[in-house]
Enzyme design. Structure first.
Site, PDB file in Angstrom:
ATOM      1  N   GLY A 204      26.329  70.246  74.405  1.00 18.60           N
ATOM      2  CA  GLY A 204      26.404  69.965  75.952  1.00 18.60           C
ATOM      3  C   GLY A 204      25.286  69.250  76.745  1.00 18.60           C
ATOM      4  O   GLY A 204      24.655  68.422  76.222  1.00 18.60           O
TER       5      GLY A 204
ATOM      6  N   LEU B 238      25.850  67.262  79.286  1.00  9.25           N
ATOM      7  CA  LEU B 238      26.463  65.772  78.829  1.00  9.25           C
ATOM      8  C   LEU B 238      25.521  64.820  79.641  1.00  9.25           C
ATOM      9  O   LEU B 238      25.327  64.840  80.532  1.00  9.25           O
ATOM     10  CB  LEU B 238      28.067  66.047  79.043  1.00  9.25           C
ATOM     11  CG  LEU B 238      28.460  67.069  78.128  1.00  9.25           C
ATOM     12  CD1 LEU B 238      30.098  67.134  78.313  1.00  9.25           C
ATOM     13  CD2 LEU B 238      28.434  66.711  76.481  1.00  9.25           C
ATOM     14  N   HIS B 239      25.661  63.724  79.038  1.00  5.14           N
ATOM     15  CA  HIS B 239      25.005  62.309  79.227  1.00  5.14           C
ATOM     16  C   HIS B 239      25.960  61.182  78.785  1.00  5.14           C
ATOM     17  O   HIS B 239      26.816  61.516  78.259  1.00  5.14           O
ATOM     18  CB  HIS B 239      23.591  62.203  79.181  1.00  5.14           C
ATOM     19  CG  HIS B 239      23.104  62.403  77.597  1.00  5.14           C
ATOM     20  ND1 HIS B 239      23.481  61.500  76.704  1.00  5.14           N
ATOM     21  CD2 HIS B 239      22.445  63.300  76.902  1.00  5.14           C
ATOM     22  CE1 HIS B 239      23.102  61.718  75.668  1.00  5.14           C
ATOM     23  NE2 HIS B 239      22.332  62.883  75.746  1.00  5.14           N
TER      24      HIS B 239
ATOM     25  N   HIS C 103      26.714  60.890  75.154  1.00 11.23           N
ATOM     26  CA  HIS C 103      27.703  61.484  74.710  1.00 11.23           C
ATOM     27  C   HIS C 103      29.093  61.036  75.165  1.00 11.23           C
ATOM     28  O   HIS C 103      30.096  61.127  74.259  1.00 11.23           O
ATOM     29  CB  HIS C 103      27.704  63.216  75.548  1.00 11.23           C
ATOM     30  CG  HIS C 103      26.707  63.770  74.779  1.00 11.23           C
ATOM     31  ND1 HIS C 103      25.752  64.276  76.042  1.00 11.23           N
ATOM     32  CD2 HIS C 103      26.168  64.442  73.775  1.00 11.23           C
ATOM     33  CE1 HIS C 103      24.794  65.156  75.340  1.00 11.23           C
ATOM     34  NE2 HIS C 103      25.089  65.307  73.981  1.00 11.23           N
TER      35      HIS C 103
ATOM     36  N   GLN D 188      20.493  75.946  64.267  1.00 13.63           N
ATOM     37  CA  GLN D 188      19.620  74.877  63.994  1.00 13.63           C
ATOM     38  C   GLN D 188      18.342  74.862  64.637  1.00 13.63           C
ATOM     39  O   GLN D 188      17.856  73.431  64.435  1.00 13.63           O
ATOM     40  CB  GLN D 188      20.629  73.749  64.093  1.00 13.63           C
ATOM     41  CG  GLN D 188      21.103  73.253  65.635  1.00 13.63           C
ATOM     42  CD  GLN D 188      22.075  72.137  65.776  1.00 13.63           C
ATOM     43  OE1 GLN D 188      23.338  72.531  65.346  1.00 13.63           O
ATOM     44  NE2 GLN D 188      21.773  71.153  66.187  1.00 13.63           N
TER      45      GLN D 188
ATOM     46  N   LYS E  63      21.152  58.126  67.429  1.00 13.27           N
ATOM     47  CA  LYS E  63      19.763  58.502  67.880  1.00 13.27           C
ATOM     48  C   LYS E  63      19.403  59.579  66.816  1.00 13.27           C
ATOM     49  O   LYS E  63      18.270  59.941  66.559  1.00 13.27           O
ATOM     50  CB  LYS E  63      19.827  59.290  69.272  1.00 13.27           C
ATOM     51  CG  LYS E  63      18.742  59.743  69.800  1.00 13.27           C
ATOM     52  CD  LYS E  63      18.925  60.258  71.052  1.00 13.27           C
ATOM     53  CE  LYS E  63      17.669  61.421  71.468  1.00 13.27           C
ATOM     54  NZ  LYS E  63      18.124  62.568  70.900  1.00 13.27           N
TER      55      LYS E  63
ATOM     56  N   GLN F  86      20.512  62.975  60.779  1.00 17.34           N
ATOM     57  CA  GLN F  86      21.546  64.146  61.008  1.00 17.34           C
ATOM     58  C   GLN F  86      23.199  63.536  60.585  1.00 17.34           C
ATOM     59  O   GLN F  86      23.710  63.767  59.898  1.00 17.34           O
ATOM     60  CB  GLN F  86      21.788  64.496  62.599  1.00 17.34           C
ATOM     61  CG  GLN F  86      23.104  65.308  62.926  1.00 17.34           C
ATOM     62  CD  GLN F  86      23.125  65.754  64.231  1.00 17.34           C
ATOM     63  OE1 GLN F  86      22.580  66.726  64.432  1.00 17.34           O
ATOM     64  NE2 GLN F  86      23.956  64.896  65.074  1.00 17.34           N
TER      65      GLN F  86
HETATM   66  P1  AMP Z   1      23.537  66.626  71.091  1.00 13.03           P
HETATM   67  O1  AMP Z   1      24.322  67.207  72.362  1.00 13.03           O
HETATM   68  O2  AMP Z   1      22.274  66.343  71.457  1.00 13.03           O
HETATM   69  O3  AMP Z   1      23.527  67.700  69.759  1.00 13.03           O
HETATM   70  O4  AMP Z   1      24.298  65.408  70.712  1.00 13.03           O
HETATM   71  C1  AMP Z   1      25.940  65.326  70.250  1.00 13.03           C
HETATM   72  C2  AMP Z   1      26.056  64.072  69.825  1.00 13.03           C
HETATM   73  O5  AMP Z   1      25.570  63.135  70.742  1.00 13.03           O
HETATM   74  C3  AMP Z   1      25.143  63.754  68.347  1.00 13.03           C
HETATM   75  O6  AMP Z   1      26.064  63.025  67.713  1.00 13.03           O
HETATM   76  C4  AMP Z   1      24.112  62.727  69.054  1.00 13.03           C
HETATM   77  O7  AMP Z   1      23.785  61.795  68.081  1.00 13.03           O
HETATM   78  C5  AMP Z   1      24.674  62.014  70.336  1.00 13.03           C
HETATM   79  N1  AMP Z   1      23.935  61.209  70.972  1.00 13.03           N
HETATM   80  C6  AMP Z   1      22.913  62.077  71.554  1.00 13.03           C
HETATM   81  N2  AMP Z   1      22.083  61.353  72.471  1.00 13.03           N
HETATM   82  C7  AMP Z   1      22.701  60.167  72.382  1.00 13.03           C
HETATM   83  C8  AMP Z   1      22.548  58.748  72.696  1.00 13.03           C
HETATM   84  N3  AMP Z   1      21.504  58.449  73.798  1.00 13.03           N
HETATM   85  N4  AMP Z   1      23.391  57.711  72.616  1.00 13.03           N
HETATM   86  C9  AMP Z   1      24.465  57.990  71.627  1.00 13.03           C
HETATM   87  N5  AMP Z   1      24.749  59.244  71.339  1.00 13.03           N
HETATM   88  C10 AMP Z   1      23.927  60.112  71.551  1.00 13.03           C
END
Ligand code: AMP
Length: 284
Positions: free
Chosen positions: A32, A34-35, A38, A62, A152, A156
């Site tokens: 969440g 979200l940007h 995502h 985690q 990024k 993972q």
């Molecule tokens: P998170 O909500 O941070 O757990 O991220 C969810 C998914 O979005 C993960 O697969 C992240 O690697 C991916 N993600 C996070 N930041 C970015 C970004 N700046 N560009 C592309 N994918 C991203």
């Protein structure tokens, strides 16, 4: 706006009816806040599948640091608005009890081993075990044809691919490029926790990653490049540095000398105040 599900049984019901229609399912797990990073994963999932499922769950298992978990930004209502434009079809936002009924499913019969030992694994003990378990749980519930992860979080993504192979899961794990702010700073939910000043300064992280690649191409030594980058990040950024490393992009083993051909990952994790930032780029 996507249809919101909080109960696994309801989500599974609607997804099994999609499967009956032979619809392919693309899945984007997130925590969440979200940007656009995502959203870029969801757009790719939309292009490659009939149905897109996104999950939002801030997974406690985690986080190796309770304060980091407590501070992690949570904004489901705002996220629902963000998703209005680039909507997945279904949004799954389960409670902790729903993900881990009676405290079950928190661990799985899989260890990332070598892939999980270095970099994030060294500085965030237990992180990848928790991450792999929650992703496996999501995969079991959603049964996607394809799942989308961001570069990024490169380590993972390698571990999720390895885990999916280990369990023989019939799905593709797809790595998507990192989206960046104009300054070069990798988009991240944690960026919201930075002050305007800290956010501006954080562009030096990407700059140093790119610098390292230029210097590698110029034939500088790996150790010297890493030391110089750490120094700059500490001096100029005022960061505490977990690592600045140059690794083999396939198995994350340390690269001592680069032959200019092998695919390598230049990656770093730093602390800007109480916010931990990670980033990486590929070369070769
Ligand atoms: P998170 O909500 O941070 O757990 O991220 C969810 C998914 O979005 C993960 O697969 C992240 O690697 C991916 N993600 C996070 N930041 C970015 C970004 N700046 N560009 C592309 N994918 C991203």
């Amino acid at each position: 706006m996507p249809q919101l599900y909080t109960q696994a049984v309801d989500l599974q019901q609607v997804l099994s009816s999609e499967k009956e229609k032979n619809h392919t399912v693309g899945f984007v797990p997130t925590m969440g806040a979200l940007h656009r990073g995502h959203l870029s994963l969801m757009e790719r999932a939309r292009r490659e599948n009939d149905i897109v499922v996104c999950s939002i769950f801030v997974n406690p298992t985690q986080f190796n640091n309770v304060l980091d978990f407590a501070r992690y930004p949570r904004s489901l209502e705002e996220d629902m608005l963000t998703l209005r434009k680039d909507a997945p079809d279904y949004l799954f936002a389960p409670s902790e009890e729903e993900m881990y009924p009676r405290g079950q499913h928190k661990t799985i019969d899989y260890l990332p081993d070598e892939l999980g030992r270095r970099l994030e694994g060294e500085f965030r003990p237990g992180h990848f075990e928790g991450m792999a378990a929650v992703v496996k749980r999501f995969f079991d519930l959603v049964k996607p044809d394809r799942a989308y992860f961001g570069q990024k979080d490169y380590q993972q993504c390698l571990i999720v691919k390895d885990m999916a192979r280990y369990f023989g899961l019939a799905l593709d794990v797809i790595m998507c490029p990192t989206l960046r702010e104009e300054s070069g700073l990798a988009m991240s939910s944690r960026n919201a926790l930075l002050s305007t000043e800290e956010r501006k300064k954080a562009s030096i992280i990407y700059r140093e990653l790119k610098n390292a690649v230029v210097q590698l191409h110029e034939g500088h030594g790996v150790e010297a490049i890493k030391a110089a980058a750490r120094n700059t990040l500490a001096q100029e950024g005022g960061y505490a540095i977990d690592y600045f490393d140059i690794c083999n992009a396939n198995d994350l083993s340390q690269v001592r000398e680069w032959n200019g051909k092998d695919k390598i990952l230049v990656c770093t994790a730093v602390h800007s105040g109480h916010v931990r930032l990670i980033d990486n780029i590929l070369a070769g």
